[in-house]
Design a protein around this motif. Structure first.
Motif, PDB file in Angstrom:
ATOM      1  N   TYR B 227       0.854  -1.170   0.000  1.00 24.89           N
ATOM      2  CA  TYR B 227       0.000   0.000   0.000  1.00 24.89           C
ATOM      3  C   TYR B 227       0.898   1.231   0.000  1.00 24.89           C
ATOM      4  O   TYR B 227       1.937   1.231   0.659  1.00 24.89           O
ATOM      5  CB  TYR B 227      -0.829  -0.056   1.288  1.00 24.89           C
ATOM      6  CG  TYR B 227      -1.919   0.982   1.416  1.00 24.89           C
ATOM      7  CD1 TYR B 227      -3.154   0.776   0.812  1.00 24.89           C
ATOM      8  CD2 TYR B 227      -1.717   2.146   2.157  1.00 24.89           C
ATOM      9  CE1 TYR B 227      -4.172   1.716   0.953  1.00 24.89           C
ATOM     10  CE2 TYR B 227      -2.730   3.090   2.299  1.00 24.89           C
ATOM     11  CZ  TYR B 227      -3.949   2.862   1.695  1.00 24.89           C
ATOM     12  OH  TYR B 227      -4.956   3.781   1.827  1.00 24.89           O
ATOM     13  N   ILE B 229       1.372   5.028   1.052  1.00 28.40           N
ATOM     14  CA  ILE B 229       0.789   6.009   1.973  1.00 28.40           C
ATOM     15  C   ILE B 229       1.132   7.426   1.509  1.00 28.40           C
ATOM     16  O   ILE B 229       2.296   7.808   1.431  1.00 28.40           O
ATOM     17  CB  ILE B 229       1.293   5.762   3.414  1.00 28.40           C
ATOM     18  CG1 ILE B 229       0.805   4.386   3.896  1.00 28.40           C
ATOM     19  CG2 ILE B 229       0.827   6.871   4.343  1.00 28.40           C
ATOM     20  CD1 ILE B 229       1.259   4.005   5.287  1.00 28.40           C
ATOM     21  N   ARG B 230       0.078   8.161   1.150  1.00 28.26           N
ATOM     22  CA  ARG B 230       0.225   9.563   0.744  1.00 28.26           C
ATOM     23  C   ARG B 230      -0.732  10.391   1.574  1.00 28.26           C
ATOM     24  O   ARG B 230      -1.907  10.487   1.257  1.00 28.26           O
ATOM     25  CB  ARG B 230      -0.161   9.717  -0.739  1.00 28.26           C
ATOM     26  CG  ARG B 230       0.663   8.860  -1.677  1.00 28.26           C
ATOM     27  CD  ARG B 230       0.890   9.582  -2.979  1.00 28.26           C
ATOM     28  NE  ARG B 230       1.482  10.898  -2.735  1.00 28.26           N
ATOM     29  CZ  ARG B 230       1.788  11.758  -3.701  1.00 28.26           C
ATOM     30  NH1 ARG B 230       1.520  11.473  -4.958  1.00 28.26           N
ATOM     31  NH2 ARG B 230       2.333  12.920  -3.410  1.00 28.26           N
ATOM     32  N   PRO B 231      -0.254  10.998   2.644  1.00 22.52           N
ATOM     33  CA  PRO B 231      -1.158  11.673   3.582  1.00 22.52           C
ATOM     34  C   PRO B 231      -1.858  12.904   3.005  1.00 22.52           C
ATOM     35  O   PRO B 231      -2.970  13.216   3.383  1.00 22.52           O
ATOM     36  CB  PRO B 231      -0.245  12.079   4.727  1.00 22.52           C
ATOM     37  CG  PRO B 231       1.071  11.437   4.480  1.00 22.52           C
ATOM     38  CD  PRO B 231       1.138  11.069   3.046  1.00 22.52           C
ATOM     39  N   PHE B 236       2.799  16.731   6.027  1.00 30.50           N
ATOM     40  CA  PHE B 236       3.482  15.650   5.302  1.00 30.50           C
ATOM     41  C   PHE B 236       3.209  15.757   3.812  1.00 30.50           C
ATOM     42  O   PHE B 236       2.853  14.793   3.158  1.00 30.50           O
ATOM     43  CB  PHE B 236       3.021  14.287   5.824  1.00 30.50           C
ATOM     44  CG  PHE B 236       3.403  14.050   7.252  1.00 30.50           C
ATOM     45  CD1 PHE B 236       4.677  13.602   7.569  1.00 30.50           C
ATOM     46  CD2 PHE B 236       2.504  14.292   8.275  1.00 30.50           C
ATOM     47  CE1 PHE B 236       5.038  13.380   8.892  1.00 30.50           C
ATOM     48  CE2 PHE B 236       2.853  14.080   9.596  1.00 30.50           C
ATOM     49  CZ  PHE B 236       4.125  13.618   9.903  1.00 30.50           C
ATOM     50  N   PHE B 239       5.218  13.428   1.548  1.00 30.06           N
ATOM     51  CA  PHE B 239       5.462  12.084   2.065  1.00 30.06           C
ATOM     52  C   PHE B 239       4.891  11.023   1.126  1.00 30.06           C
ATOM     53  O   PHE B 239       3.728  11.042   0.763  1.00 30.06           O
ATOM     54  CB  PHE B 239       4.814  11.954   3.452  1.00 30.06           C
ATOM     55  CG  PHE B 239       5.153  10.679   4.179  1.00 30.06           C
ATOM     56  CD1 PHE B 239       6.172  10.648   5.127  1.00 30.06           C
ATOM     57  CD2 PHE B 239       4.453   9.500   3.931  1.00 30.06           C
ATOM     58  CE1 PHE B 239       6.479   9.481   5.811  1.00 30.06           C
ATOM     59  CE2 PHE B 239       4.761   8.326   4.606  1.00 30.06           C
ATOM     60  CZ  PHE B 239       5.769   8.318   5.547  1.00 30.06           C
ATOM     61  N   ALA B 243       4.222   0.951   2.311  1.00 25.08           N
ATOM     62  CA  ALA B 243       3.864   0.114   3.447  1.00 25.08           C
ATOM     63  C   ALA B 243       3.940  -1.351   3.059  1.00 25.08           C
ATOM     64  O   ALA B 243       3.486  -1.738   1.987  1.00 25.08           O
ATOM     65  CB  ALA B 243       2.445   0.463   3.915  1.00 25.08           C
ATOM     66  N   TYR B 272       9.796   3.720   9.057  1.00 22.26           N
ATOM     67  CA  TYR B 272       8.873   4.119  10.114  1.00 22.26           C
ATOM     68  C   TYR B 272       8.081   2.925  10.606  1.00 22.26           C
ATOM     69  O   TYR B 272       7.660   2.084   9.818  1.00 22.26           O
ATOM     70  CB  TYR B 272       7.848   5.129   9.589  1.00 22.26           C
ATOM     71  CG  TYR B 272       8.429   6.451   9.172  1.00 22.26           C
ATOM     72  CD1 TYR B 272       8.555   7.490  10.098  1.00 22.26           C
ATOM     73  CD2 TYR B 272       8.824   6.667   7.857  1.00 22.26           C
ATOM     74  CE1 TYR B 272       9.079   8.714   9.706  1.00 22.26           C
ATOM     75  CE2 TYR B 272       9.348   7.883   7.464  1.00 22.26           C
ATOM     76  CZ  TYR B 272       9.468   8.910   8.393  1.00 22.26           C
ATOM     77  OH  TYR B 272       9.974  10.112   8.015  1.00 22.26           O
ATOM     78  N   ASP B 275       4.775   6.417  14.296  1.00 24.18           N
ATOM     79  CA  ASP B 275       5.416   7.720  14.139  1.00 24.18           C
ATOM     80  C   ASP B 275       6.885   7.732  14.557  1.00 24.18           C
ATOM     81  O   ASP B 275       7.479   8.780  14.720  1.00 24.18           O
ATOM     82  CB  ASP B 275       4.628   8.781  14.931  1.00 24.18           C
ATOM     83  CG  ASP B 275       4.429   8.369  16.378  1.00 24.18           C
ATOM     84  OD1 ASP B 275       4.942   7.299  16.775  1.00 24.18           O
ATOM     85  OD2 ASP B 275       3.760   9.115  17.114  1.00 24.18           O
ATOM     86  N   THR B 288       6.832   1.124   7.248  1.00 27.49           N
ATOM     87  CA  THR B 288       6.654   2.008   6.105  1.00 27.49           C
ATOM     88  C   THR B 288       8.033   2.540   5.730  1.00 27.49           C
ATOM     89  O   THR B 288       8.760   3.023   6.594  1.00 27.49           O
ATOM     90  CB  THR B 288       5.701   3.171   6.460  1.00 27.49           C
ATOM     91  OG1 THR B 288       4.456   2.604   6.871  1.00 27.49           O
ATOM     92  CG2 THR B 288       5.469   4.088   5.278  1.00 27.49           C
TER      93      THR B 288
END
Ligand SMILES: Nc1nc2c(ncn2[C@@H]2O[C@H](COP(=O)(O)OP(=O)(O)O)[C@@H](O)[C@H]2O)c(=O)[nH]1
Ligand SMILES: [Mg+2]
Lengths: 315, 415
Positions: B227, B229-231, B236, B239, B243, B272, B275, B288
């Motif tokens: 997956y 992760i694009r916040p 972020f 970012f 994952a 990561y 956090d 991640t």
């Protein structure tokens, strides 16, 4: 900087050595949650306000950080909640910034879809199923994440991590998909949905130890408190809030109790306990001689109770 | 310390459920209410001993017929380890369930009824444990109470089993023989008073001493991306985290990696877990990862270390265990799921099928039925990045999905 390897090996330096593995379980649960987000279009996390679903929420936070949890939470509200859990729920949702969907069993009753049970053992626990299935259809959810654990009950022990349900929400226990290694097959037909159980392999003690280690806030009813109660069938029931039917000869007494599970009030009994902190709760569970579901009357209705409910689409 | 998952295997009535119940009972893992339920039901049925199989046989049909149909997972823990035991059914027609139980296990217990000795089923169970490369196998010779706890009986069975061992192709497997009585409790948790001649460990002693680090198969690090992760938040903004779960070995910040299939090179910038940043992601951690360069990575791609490339190919040969009521046929098209990566696969040929009694092979077969095990050649519509199962238990296996039913129809172990 602590290494992740060390943490996986010795996650519970505080409470070791009873269940030193919960981190391996944590990494497994995170893997499962990510598979859900990747494989399904409309997942939802079923949130009851109980410790298992609170744990799921924390795991989901970890799985997707720094992004928000990429699916909404849904509470199937029996209307028979402990008021503390509702307050707690609303606060948590606000903090997370995720969407909360609430669907009420009362509405299903009002619409005549289900009939309220009456009598001494009246409960809305079974009625939830209808409300849940309607909500799944309404929102076209294709995956519902739940906090069930295999150690809870014998029929649960057979449950898959991705458990396919048909249009009627039914569980065909004899025709379950094999799950090999950690590959999860989420392919379904239109109308089907999958129930997902990321903490399948956790025990009750694992959950409590995790809450302790992570310092997760949980509703106050899990801790010892004074409560007006009465005895029936050897179990302690809450005499507050008028949800549990009480006969006149069932005497109300104040006791120091806490709850081990927080389901529908009408079928969740309390246990006598002085455990008023998480540390005390963890030690109490560790030494406990009664299983968690021993305090849930819905499983006692018959030995096959859980299996029957599951076939009909229960969580 | 970690969780130890154990698969059980044995024919119907060899005593698997009883053995697990006994383990639970003697480690005091059964709560009072569960014990009471067992006592009550045992009494109702007119038994003069406790039927521990009631602790594990959870489905109504199972209790009615007194047999285990589906895999059940049973949990208990001691001061040193947590155990998950898969109670698997023994019938021939449940071979697939046994494969399933073994796929997530690191150790296995094969039960043999001391009165019956090594039978065809034993052969099958041993073969499957070998095929799945289970590192630690315990052969529990059960119902010793019914053969007067005889050392000769035990030795005869042991000798027969050792003959099977000559035929295995996975030589690293450790095999331990233990004479037990699941019903009476001899050598399960407590040492038997009836078998002075046996000086080895009890079942639980053996399990307690297993070194879990040793038991997991180590390979080269593989990181299949589950997956992205694009916040998309202010904080972020840029970012892009990948994952996934780390398999085989560990990955560290600064490692030079190749992204498959694009073959783009980059370096691990950060690792990561939630956090917190870590220097190293160990085997089996769900982390991640961010990369130094802006590279295109999506689900199903894989990060590997430079110089540690897996096999990248559109054709493969695999041993397949078929699990579906619809046959696998030559020419048939399926979805192949390799880890989190999916592709289409066509069955080119079935080289041979293993004889159901494992005595040899059968050639010239054009289809496979449920519970068959066979060597199959597949052609894929795009290359996958795999290792041989012998070298990498996770990156060397896949499942086959029948897209007409969406069922998981089989599992493959790549040659
Ligand atoms: N005498 C004796 N009987 C046993 C022993 N282990 C199991 N049994 C009995 O064998 C029968 C089958 O056991 P069960 O655990 O259901 O076998 P499973 O089919 O392998 O799970 C039951 O009647 C048990 O009580 C043993 O060690 N000694
Ligand atoms: Mg059995």
């Amino acid at each position: 900087m602590s290494t992740l390897a060390e943490e996986i090996k010795n996650p519970f330096t505080l409470t070791a050595p009873e269940r030193p593995n919960a981190n391996a379980l944590e990494h497994e649960a995170i893997y499962i949650l990510r598979e859900v987000a990747a494989q399904f279009e409309r997942p939802v996390l079923l949130f009851s306000g109980g410790k298992d679903s609170i744990t799921l929420v924390r795991l989901a936070q970890k799985a997707f950080w720094p992004a928000k949890i990429p699916f909404p939470l849904m509470h199937i509200d029996t209307g028979h909640n402990f008021p503390e859990t509702i307050e707690f729920r609303d606060k948590l949702v606000e903090e997370l910034g995720v969407e909360l969907i609430v669907r009420n069993v009362q509405d299903s009753i009002d619409q005549g879809k289900v009939v309220e049970e009456t009598g001494k053992y009246a409960s809305r626990n079974i009625l939830q199923t209808t409300t849940l299935l309607d909500a799944i259809e309404e929102f076209k959810f294709d995956a519902c994440i739940g906090g069930a654990r295999r150690d809870e009950e014998k029929a649960r022990a057979k449950e898959r991590i991705f458990s396919v349900r048909d249009d009627f929400g039914q569980w065909d226990e004899k025709n379950q998909r094999p799950e090999l290694f950690d590959m999860l097959n989420g392919q379904i037909e239109m109308g089907q949905n999958v129930r997902v159980f990321p903490i399948s392999n956790w025990t009750e003690l694992d959950v409590w130890s995790y809450i302790q280690k992570e310092n997760i806030e949980i509703p106050s009813i899990y801790f010892a408190h004074k409560r007006n109660t009465f005895l029936r069938d050897g179990l302690i029931w809450s005499a507050e809030d008028g949800v549990v039917f009480r006969a006149e000869d069932e005497k109300v007494e104040e006791r120091i109790v806490r709850f081990r599970t927080v389901g529908d009030m009408s079928c969740t009994a309390a246990v006598e306990s002085y455990a008023d902190t998480i540390d005390k709760v963890v030690s109490e569970i560790r030494d406990s001689k009664i299983s968690e579901r021993g305090a849930r009357i819905d499983d006692k209705r018959s030995e096959a109770a859980m299996e029957k409910r599951k076939q009909q689409g229960y969580f | 310390m970690e969780v130890l998952k154990i698969a059980t295997a044995g024919s119907v009535d060899d005593g698997k459920s009883t053995l697990i119940g006994r383990l639970l009972y003697d480690t005091k893992s059964l709560t009072d209410d569960k014990l009471e339920a067992i006592e009550r039901t045992s009494k109702q049925k007119g038994y003069d001993y406790l039927d521990f199989s009631l602790a594990t046989d959870g489905l109504v049909a199972e209790r009615e017929q007194g047999i285990t149909i589906d895999v059940a997972h049973i949990y208990f823990s001691t001061a040193t380890k947590s155990y998950i035991i898969a109670d698997t059914p023994g019938h021939v027609e449940y071979t697939r369930n046994m494969v399933t139980g073994a796929s997530t296990s690191q150790a296995a217990i094969i039960l043999i009824d001391a009165r019956k000795g090594v039978i065809e089923q034993t052969n099958r169970h041993f073969f499957i444990n070998n095929l799945l490369r289970i590192k630690d196998v315990i052969v529990a010779i059960n119902k010793m109470d019914l053969v007067n706890f005889s050392e000769d009986a035990y030795n005869d069975i042991k000798a027969d089993f050792e003959e099977l061992m000559g035929k295995r192709d996975y030589q690293d497997q450790k095999i331990t023989f233990i004479p037990v009585s699941a019903l009476k409790g001899d050598n399960v948790v407590n040492r038997s008073q009836n078998m002075d001649w046996y000086t080895g460990q009890t079942l639980l002693e053996h399990l307690e001493e297993l070194d879990l680090q040793d038991i997991y198969n180590v390979g080269t690090p593989r990181f299949p991306v589950q997956y992205v992760i694009r916040p998309k938040t202010e904080e972020f903004h840029d970012f892009r985290g990948f994952a996934g779960k780390v398999y085989g070995g560990e990955l560290s910040v600064g490692d030079e990696v190749v992204v498959l299939p694009s073959m783009t090179r980059s370096k691990i910038k950060a690792i990561y877990f939630y956090d917190t940043e870590y220097q190293t992601a160990p085997r089996r951690s769900s982390v991640t990862i961010t990369l130094e360069d802006e590279v295109n990575v999506s689900r199903g791609d894989m990060l590997v270390k430079v110089g540690d490339l897996p096999i990248i190919d559109k054709q493969l040969t695999a041993t397949i265990s078929w699990m579906d009521s619809n046959q696998l046929t030559v020419g048939g098209k399926y979805v192949l799921q390799h880890g989190v990566n999916k592709t289409l696969a066509k069955v080119d040929a079935i080289d041979h099928k293993i004889h159901p009694d494992y005595s040899g092979i059968e050639e010239n077969v054009s289809s496979l039925n449920m519970n068959d095990i066979a060597k199959v050649r597949l052609r894929l519509n795009k290359p996958i990045f795999y290792d041989r199962f012998k070298e990498h238990r996770t990156n060397g296996s896949f499942i086959i999905i029948d897209s007409r039913t969406n069922h998981t129809a089989g599992v493959g172990f790549i040659e």
